[in-house]
Design a protein around this motif. Structure first.
Motif, PDB file in Angstrom:
ATOM      1  N   GLU A 170      -1.420   2.064  -7.937  1.00 28.72           N
ATOM      2  CA  GLU A 170      -1.754   0.799  -8.614  1.00 28.72           C
ATOM      3  C   GLU A 170      -2.899   0.088  -7.902  1.00 28.72           C
ATOM      4  O   GLU A 170      -3.837  -0.401  -8.545  1.00 28.72           O
ATOM      5  CB  GLU A 170      -0.518  -0.102  -8.647  1.00 28.72           C
ATOM      6  N   ILE A 171      -2.823   0.040  -6.576  1.00 31.10           N
ATOM      7  CA  ILE A 171      -3.873  -0.625  -5.797  1.00 31.10           C
ATOM      8  C   ILE A 171      -5.185   0.146  -5.921  1.00 31.10           C
ATOM      9  O   ILE A 171      -6.248  -0.447  -6.116  1.00 31.10           O
ATOM     10  CB  ILE A 171      -3.431  -0.790  -4.328  1.00 31.10           C
ATOM     11  N   ALA A 172      -5.123   1.474  -5.833  1.00 28.26           N
ATOM     12  CA  ALA A 172      -6.333   2.292  -5.962  1.00 28.26           C
ATOM     13  C   ALA A 172      -6.964   2.107  -7.342  1.00 28.26           C
ATOM     14  O   ALA A 172      -8.186   1.952  -7.450  1.00 28.26           O
ATOM     15  CB  ALA A 172      -6.000   3.760  -5.723  1.00 28.26           C
ATOM     16  N   ASP A 173      -6.151   2.105  -8.390  1.00 23.34           N
ATOM     17  CA  ASP A 173      -6.676   1.899  -9.740  1.00 23.34           C
ATOM     18  C   ASP A 173      -7.327   0.533  -9.880  1.00 23.34           C
ATOM     19  O   ASP A 173      -8.404   0.402 -10.476  1.00 23.34           O
ATOM     20  CB  ASP A 173      -5.563   2.045 -10.785  1.00 23.34           C
ATOM     21  N   PHE A 174      -6.690  -0.501  -9.325  1.00 29.15           N
ATOM     22  CA  PHE A 174      -7.255  -1.842  -9.384  1.00 29.15           C
ATOM     23  C   PHE A 174      -8.630  -1.865  -8.712  1.00 29.15           C
ATOM     24  O   PHE A 174      -9.598  -2.400  -9.262  1.00 29.15           O
ATOM     25  CB  PHE A 174      -6.329  -2.863  -8.721  1.00 29.15           C
ATOM     26  N   CYS A 175      -8.713  -1.288  -7.508  1.00 28.42           N
ATOM     27  CA  CYS A 175      -9.977  -1.296  -6.762  1.00 28.42           C
ATOM     28  C   CYS A 175     -11.074  -0.551  -7.522  1.00 28.42           C
ATOM     29  O   CYS A 175     -12.212  -1.011  -7.588  1.00 28.42           O
ATOM     30  CB  CYS A 175      -9.787  -0.682  -5.386  1.00 28.42           C
ATOM     31  N   ILE A 229       0.835  -1.198   0.000  1.00 27.58           N
ATOM     32  CA  ILE A 229       0.000   0.000   0.000  1.00 27.58           C
ATOM     33  C   ILE A 229       0.874   1.255   0.000  1.00 27.58           C
ATOM     34  O   ILE A 229       0.538   2.256  -0.616  1.00 27.58           O
ATOM     35  CB  ILE A 229      -1.019  -0.003   1.166  1.00 27.58           C
ATOM     36  N   ARG A 230       2.010   1.197   0.662  1.00 23.64           N
ATOM     37  CA  ARG A 230       2.935   2.340   0.668  1.00 23.64           C
ATOM     38  C   ARG A 230       3.675   2.445  -0.662  1.00 23.64           C
ATOM     39  O   ARG A 230       3.893   3.527  -1.184  1.00 23.64           O
ATOM     40  CB  ARG A 230       3.948   2.197   1.805  1.00 23.64           C
ATOM     41  N   GLN A 231       4.065   1.311  -1.191  1.00 26.08           N
ATOM     42  CA  GLN A 231       4.889   1.289  -2.398  1.00 26.08           C
ATOM     43  C   GLN A 231       4.084   1.440  -3.688  1.00 26.08           C
ATOM     44  O   GLN A 231       4.586   1.979  -4.673  1.00 26.08           O
ATOM     45  CB  GLN A 231       5.685  -0.014  -2.450  1.00 26.08           C
ATOM     46  N   ASN A 232       2.841   0.952  -3.677  1.00 20.50           N
ATOM     47  CA  ASN A 232       2.040   0.904  -4.920  1.00 20.50           C
ATOM     48  C   ASN A 232       0.627   1.440  -4.717  1.00 20.50           C
ATOM     49  O   ASN A 232      -0.331   0.885  -5.248  1.00 20.50           O
ATOM     50  CB  ASN A 232       1.957  -0.532  -5.437  1.00 20.50           C
ATOM     51  N   TYR A 233       0.491   2.528  -3.968  1.00 22.33           N
ATOM     52  CA  TYR A 233      -0.843   3.041  -3.657  1.00 22.33           C
ATOM     53  C   TYR A 233      -1.671   3.264  -4.925  1.00 22.33           C
ATOM     54  O   TYR A 233      -2.816   2.810  -5.010  1.00 22.33           O
ATOM     55  CB  TYR A 233      -0.767   4.345  -2.851  1.00 22.33           C
TER      56      TYR A 233
END
Length: 94
Positions: A15-20, A9-13
């Protein structure tokens, strides 16, 4: 099911937000190999909360029916369901 270590979550916020946002699915974060947090898009979260509220209301009505309390006509129920579906589909808030 998308599972990532909590450091992601710190490193790829972004990317994770876009996926969600694109998938509507949550991301499960682990800490030391154990489940720790769930991250999800706010729109998906709101939709999930509304569905849970509707299920609670339906369960309460069914419990009333089983106790023999007065209920609603088929037409009244159909109207309430159409309203609930419309509200959930359009993301309206109370």
């Amino acid at each position: 099911m998308n599972i990532r270590p909590s450091a992601a979550i710190r490193q790829n916020y972004n990317e994770i937000a876009d996926f969600c946002k694109k998938s509507g699915e949550p991301v499960f974060l682990t800490k030391n190999g154990e489940g720790d947090l769930v991250v999800m898009d706010i729109t998906a979260f709101d939709r999930r909360e509304k569905m849970l509220k509707l299920r609670e209301e339906l369960l309460a009505v069914e419990e009333d029916r089983l106790r023999g309390e007065a209920g609603y006509s088929v037409g009244e129920v159909a109207s309430m369901m159409r309203s609930a579906i419309k509200e959930a589909a359009h993301g309206e808030t109370d």
